[in-house]
Design a protein around this motif. Structure first.
Motif, mmCIF file in Angstrom:
data_model
loop_
_atom_site.group_PDB
_atom_site.id
_atom_site.type_symbol
_atom_site.label_atom_id
_atom_site.label_comp_id
_atom_site.label_asym_id
_atom_site.label_seq_id
_atom_site.Cartn_x
_atom_site.Cartn_y
_atom_site.Cartn_z
ATOM 1 N N LYS A 1 0.764 -1.302 0.046
ATOM 2 C CA LYS A 1 0.015 -0.092 0.036
ATOM 3 C C LYS A 1 0.864 1.265 0.047
ATOM 4 C CE LYS A 1 -3.993 1.788 2.507
ATOM 5 N NZ LYS A 1 -4.978 1.349 3.792
ATOM 6 N N ILE A 2 2.012 0.976 0.890
ATOM 7 C CA ILE A 2 3.017 2.275 0.875
ATOM 8 C C ILE A 2 4.198 2.306 -0.060
ATOM 9 C CG2 ILE A 2 1.743 3.160 3.043
ATOM 10 C CD1 ILE A 2 4.329 1.782 4.279
ATOM 11 N N GLN A 3 4.071 1.374 -0.690
ATOM 12 C CA GLN A 3 5.555 1.131 -1.536
ATOM 13 C C GLN A 3 6.140 2.279 -2.193
ATOM 14 O OE1 GLN A 3 5.091 -2.168 -4.158
ATOM 15 N NE2 GLN A 3 3.630 -1.111 -5.633
ATOM 16 N N THR A 4 5.436 3.228 -2.817
ATOM 17 C CA THR A 4 6.120 4.481 -3.312
ATOM 18 C C THR A 4 6.354 5.307 -2.416
ATOM 19 O OG1 THR A 4 3.977 5.389 -3.904
ATOM 20 C CG2 THR A 4 4.876 3.996 -5.535
ATOM 21 N N ARG A 5 6.030 5.100 -1.172
ATOM 22 C CA ARG A 5 6.168 6.360 -0.192
ATOM 23 C C ARG A 5 6.831 5.664 1.215
ATOM 24 N NH1 ARG A 5 1.251 6.422 -2.026
ATOM 25 N NH2 ARG A 5 0.591 5.276 0.081
ATOM 26 N N LEU A 6 7.387 4.570 1.033
ATOM 27 C CA LEU A 6 8.267 3.896 2.139
ATOM 28 C C LEU A 6 9.879 3.912 1.814
ATOM 29 C CD1 LEU A 6 8.470 1.780 4.594
ATOM 30 C CD2 LEU A 6 8.126 0.073 2.809
ATOM 31 N N VAL A 7 10.507 4.474 2.807
ATOM 32 C CA VAL A 7 11.799 4.446 2.740
ATOM 33 C C VAL A 7 12.315 3.488 3.630
ATOM 34 C CG1 VAL A 7 14.282 5.609 2.916
ATOM 35 C CG2 VAL A 7 12.378 6.570 1.652
ATOM 36 N N HIS A 8 13.048 2.287 3.444
ATOM 37 C CA HIS A 8 13.496 1.324 4.286
ATOM 38 C C HIS A 8 14.594 0.607 3.821
ATOM 39 C CE1 HIS A 8 13.467 -1.985 7.062
ATOM 40 N NE2 HIS A 8 13.466 -2.875 6.143
ATOM 41 N N ASP A 9 15.844 0.503 4.610
ATOM 42 C CA ASP A 9 16.831 -0.483 4.155
ATOM 43 C C ASP A 9 17.802 -0.907 5.259
ATOM 44 O OD1 ASP A 9 19.092 1.327 4.875
ATOM 45 O OD2 ASP A 9 18.974 2.291 2.908
ATOM 46 N N CYS A 10 18.644 -1.694 4.904
ATOM 47 C CA CYS A 10 19.283 -2.462 6.306
ATOM 48 C C CYS A 10 20.619 -1.668 6.465
ATOM 49 C CB CYS A 10 19.767 -3.901 5.595
ATOM 50 S SG CYS A 10 18.259 -4.681 5.518
ATOM 51 N N LEU A 11 21.125 -0.889 5.376
ATOM 52 C CA LEU A 11 22.550 -0.497 5.880
ATOM 53 C C LEU A 11 23.048 0.910 4.978
ATOM 54 C CD1 LEU A 11 24.800 -1.559 7.411
ATOM 55 C CD2 LEU A 11 25.649 -2.813 5.176
ATOM 56 N N GLU A 12 22.315 1.137 3.782
ATOM 57 C CA GLU A 12 22.506 2.153 2.779
ATOM 58 C C GLU A 12 22.422 3.531 3.515
ATOM 59 O OE1 GLU A 12 20.684 -0.470 2.237
ATOM 60 O OE2 GLU A 12 20.996 -1.280 0.276
ATOM 61 N N ILE A 13 21.437 3.789 3.852
ATOM 62 C CA ILE A 13 21.421 5.352 4.169
ATOM 63 C C ILE A 13 22.282 5.659 5.430
ATOM 64 C CG2 ILE A 13 19.635 6.983 4.984
ATOM 65 C CD1 ILE A 13 17.548 6.102 3.433
ATOM 66 N N GLY A 14 22.179 4.727 6.529
ATOM 67 C CA GLY A 14 22.923 4.865 7.621
ATOM 68 C C GLY A 14 24.372 5.205 7.538
ATOM 69 N N THR A 15 24.950 4.161 6.538
ATOM 70 C CA THR A 15 26.332 4.104 6.215
ATOM 71 C C THR A 15 26.686 5.321 5.419
ATOM 72 O OG1 THR A 15 26.187 1.707 6.197
ATOM 73 C CG2 THR A 15 28.033 2.684 4.923
ATOM 74 N N ALA A 16 26.082 5.518 4.452
ATOM 75 C CA ALA A 16 26.376 6.940 3.705
ATOM 76 C C ALA A 16 26.359 8.044 4.556
ATOM 77 C CB ALA A 16 25.175 6.841 2.580
ATOM 78 N N VAL A 17 25.181 8.283 5.380
ATOM 79 C CA VAL A 17 25.347 9.424 6.200
ATOM 80 C C VAL A 17 26.554 9.459 7.281
ATOM 81 C CG1 VAL A 17 23.897 10.924 7.768
ATOM 82 C CG2 VAL A 17 22.694 9.590 6.130
ATOM 83 N N MET A 18 26.898 8.345 7.809
ATOM 84 C CA MET A 18 27.975 8.251 8.488
ATOM 85 C C MET A 18 29.401 8.665 8.007
ATOM 86 S SD MET A 18 27.511 4.205 10.172
ATOM 87 C CE MET A 18 28.847 4.170 11.001
ATOM 88 N N LEU A 19 29.502 8.259 6.584
ATOM 89 C CA LEU A 19 30.658 8.623 5.831
ATOM 90 C C LEU A 19 30.924 10.117 5.537
ATOM 91 C CD1 LEU A 19 30.843 5.396 3.413
ATOM 92 C CD2 LEU A 19 32.433 5.974 5.430
ATOM 93 N N PHE A 20 29.661 10.557 5.207
ATOM 94 C CA PHE A 20 29.861 12.061 4.960
ATOM 95 C C PHE A 20 29.886 12.803 6.261
ATOM 96 C CE2 PHE A 20 27.891 11.208 0.520
ATOM 97 C CZ PHE A 20 29.259 11.372 -0.239
ATOM 98 N N SER A 21 29.255 12.280 7.292
ATOM 99 C CA SER A 21 29.171 13.183 8.342
ATOM 100 C C SER A 21 30.462 13.116 9.031
ATOM 101 C CB SER A 21 28.356 12.603 9.605
ATOM 102 O OG SER A 21 27.071 12.440 9.144
ATOM 103 N N ALA A 22 31.458 12.015 9.034
ATOM 104 C CA ALA A 22 32.499 12.167 9.263
ATOM 105 C C ALA A 22 33.572 13.248 8.969
ATOM 106 C CB ALA A 22 33.211 10.535 9.318
ATOM 107 N N LEU A 23 33.005 13.449 7.296
ATOM 108 C CA LEU A 23 33.978 14.515 6.888
ATOM 109 C C LEU A 23 33.704 15.783 7.379
ATOM 110 C CD1 LEU A 23 33.728 13.356 2.727
ATOM 111 C CD2 LEU A 23 35.728 12.936 4.664
ATOM 112 N N ALA A 24 32.515 15.927 7.853
ATOM 113 C CA ALA A 24 31.921 17.343 8.091
ATOM 114 C C ALA A 24 32.715 18.101 8.875
ATOM 115 C CB ALA A 24 30.455 17.325 8.596
#
Ligand code: 2YJ
Length: 274
Positions: free
Chosen positions: A251-274
């Motif tokens: 029902k919410i597939q086009t409005r659901l953001v969920h993953d196991c690792l991608e977003i958290g890891t990507a934000v960690m790497l760029f935050s470590a540069l900030a």
């Protein structure tokens, strides 16, 4: 705290392009764009980080998760970093990362997943980065959260971090937790820190009926059913397993953001540069 398993991460590296397309269709941003924005870096997808990322496998506790380090390395490479998994694990892997001149090191045991900038000594925690990434995703999906009702499910450590960020983004917060005491604790924390009241004390059905924007910070498994969700519900769900059953996901597939690792890891790497 949920421990990932190999099956959840083994296909990440091969699916990053498709992942980007799907994320872009939902939020208007690629993983890189979303993570840069969540990390507060005013850069766009053309940004090419100079640092090398060393991923150190950690055998402590329950040991190495098959493909975990490889998935992190693939995510870092996808973002434009030079990235590799160290040949050695644990202390020897960390020494190897330093000796080879890596700028960032990233590693996880059973309790902590962290990225460390070896030059600036900046240390980034996965929970904080994940919350920043998923709040940014919600913002982008909904055109901003100011004065909008947001239901936060789960008032544990991730829920608490999410509550603070959502309040700062101007959301009107409703919190639901299986344990009322945790809702009360969170409400007290928010009141003390931001002089703001949050709605609490509703049952799940009531809570789901008052907000069409949801941050699911729980680790409950498929306890939310399709019939309990409105037609235009937006969901950011970093928790594993996912709290929405199959029909609800559809029902919410086009409005659901969920993953196991991608977003958290990507934000960690760029935050470590900030
Ligand atoms: O190096 C490896 O392969 C393992 N030591 C990885 C362990 C990954 N750890 C987890 O999945 C834990 N649940 C910790 C995650 C913290 C998230 N906030």
């Amino acid at each position: 705290m949920t421990r990932l398993v190999s099956d959840q991460v083994k296909n990440i590296s091969g699916r990053l392009k498709a992942y980007d397309l799907e994320l872009k269709s939902k939020t208007g941003a690629t993983l890189k764009g979303l993570a840069l924005s969540a990390a507060g870096l005013k850069k766009d997808d053309s940004f090419c980080p100079e640092e090398t990322v060393a991923v150190v496998p950690i055998t402590a506790g329950q040991g190495v998760i098959g493909f975990f380090s490889e998935a992190i390395s693939a995510i870092a490479a996808h973002l434009g970093f030079k990235a590799r998994v160290t040949a050695k694990s644990d202390v020897a892997g960390l020494a190897e990362a330093y000796q080879s001149g890596a700028g960032l090191v990233i590693m996880a045991d059973d309790f902590l997943y962290t990225a460390i900038n070896l030059k600036t000594r900046r240390v980034i925690d996965n929970d904080e980065a994940t919350v920043a990434g998923y709040c940014t995703a919600l913002q982008k999906m909904t055109g901003g959260l100011k004065k909008k009702k947001v239901l936060l499910i789960g008032a544990g450590p991730v829920g608490q971090a999410a509550a603070c960020r959502l309040i700062l983004l101007g959301a009107e917060l409703i919190v639901y937790d299986l344990k009322r005491a945790k809702e009360n604790l969170l409400a007290a924390l928010i009141k003390q820190r931001y002089q703001t009241e949050i709605t609490r004390g509703l049952n799940l059905k009531e809570a789901l009926s008052v907000a069409s924007i949801i941050f699911d910070a729980s680790t409950g498994d498929r306890f939310i059913k399709a019939r309990e969700l409105g037609e235009n519900t937006y969901v950011a769900a970093p928790g594993i397993p996912l709290g929405f059953d199959e029909a609800a996901c559809k029902k919410i597939q086009t409005r659901l953001v969920h993953d196991c690792l991608e977003i958290g890891t990507a934000v960690m790497l760029f935050s470590a540069l900030a």
